[in-house]
Write a protein that holds these residues in place. Structure first.
Motif, short mmCIF file in Angstrom:
data_model
loop_
_atom_site.label_atom_id
_atom_site.label_comp_id
_atom_site.label_asym_id
_atom_site.label_seq_id
_atom_site.Cartn_x
_atom_site.Cartn_y
_atom_site.Cartn_z
N ASP A 71 0.84 -1.21 0.00
CA ASP A 71 0.00 0.00 0.00
C ASP A 71 0.87 1.26 0.00
O ASP A 71 0.60 2.22 -0.72
CB ASP A 71 -0.92 0.01 1.22
CG ASP A 71 -2.05 -0.99 1.12
OD1 ASP A 71 -2.32 -1.46 -0.01
OD2 ASP A 71 -2.66 -1.31 2.16
N GLN A 75 1.31 3.84 -3.11
CA GLN A 75 0.98 5.26 -2.96
C GLN A 75 2.12 6.13 -3.49
O GLN A 75 1.89 7.10 -4.20
CB GLN A 75 0.73 5.58 -1.49
CG GLN A 75 0.40 7.04 -1.21
CD GLN A 75 0.22 7.30 0.28
OE1 GLN A 75 0.10 6.40 1.09
NE2 GLN A 75 0.21 8.57 0.64
N GLU A 79 1.55 8.41 -6.87
CA GLU A 79 1.69 9.86 -6.72
C GLU A 79 2.76 10.39 -7.67
O GLU A 79 2.57 11.44 -8.30
CB GLU A 79 2.05 10.20 -5.27
CG GLU A 79 0.88 10.09 -4.31
CD GLU A 79 1.25 10.46 -2.89
OE1 GLU A 79 2.46 10.73 -2.64
OE2 GLU A 79 0.36 10.49 -2.03
#
Length: 208
Positions: A71, A75, A79
């Protein structure tokens, strides 16, 4: 006392959330460099400066920790890719995206590859939850590439009948294959060549 929701649904205090975040961050750094299988929970405990009981308070075991690491890594990757691709709309933008990825991977001579690809190669066959999370992350990444290609079509820079879905799949495949070749060769040249071939094909489909 302020509490927040953890990924597992537990209510955490701000201090507990900070401890959990430190565990995941240190585990991510270790697993990216050493690999998932080669990283032990004892090493994570030592690197994060927490007790083993604290680690098990937040995670039932290694699989749960690996999922949290995925996770976090996901991320970071998404991003980064949103920043690079979210408003990209030209072939020059795609080339700059390619240059940034290759140059970043060259810092370690391609040693560790793509974070998501590396995790996928280690966990996809034995952890269905982790595999599904990685699949979703790759789909999101590929969706960003599709967005760039659609904008090229809208501007008339890509043939209207070109399949943005297939082109994005091919470009993602060239990128991930390039990462693997660079990792084994300890040289980013194969990665650069793989992406260049995919971009050259896209450019060949430019609207005339």
């Amino acid at each position: 006392m302020t509490t927040i929701e953890s990924g597992s649904g537990k209510r955490l205090t701000a201090r507990g959330a900070k401890t959990r975040s430190k565990i995941v961050t240190e585990a991510a750094d270790l697993m990216y460099v050493r690999g998932v299988a080669a990283t032990t929970l004892d090493e994570v405990v030592a690197a994060s400066g927490v007790s083993k009981s604290q680690l098990y308070h937040h995670f039932d075991g290694k699989d749960a920790l690996v999922r949290a690491v995925i996770d976090l890594m996901g991320q970071r990757v998404i991003e980064r890719e949103r920043d690079a691709l979210g408003t990209a709309s030209t072939l020059a933008d795609l080339r700059r995206w390619r240059d940034a990825l290759v140059q970043n991977n060259a810092l370690q001579d391609g040693a560790y590859g793509c974070a998501l690809g590396s995790f996928a190669s280690e966990v996809a066959d034995h952890d269905a939850v982790a595999r599904a999370a990685l699949s979703q992350l790759f789909s999101e990444w590929q969706g960003l590439l599709m967005g760039v290609l659609r904008r090229l079509q809208e501007q008339g820079a890509l043939a209207a009948d070109a399949s943005v879905d297939q082109l994005a799949t091919g470009l993602m495949g060239a990128l991930q294959g390039g990462y693997m070749l660079a990792q084994t060769a300890r040289d980013v040249t194969p990665m650069a060549t793989s992406i260049d071939m995919a971009l050259a094909h896209i450019e060949s489909l430019s609207a005339r």
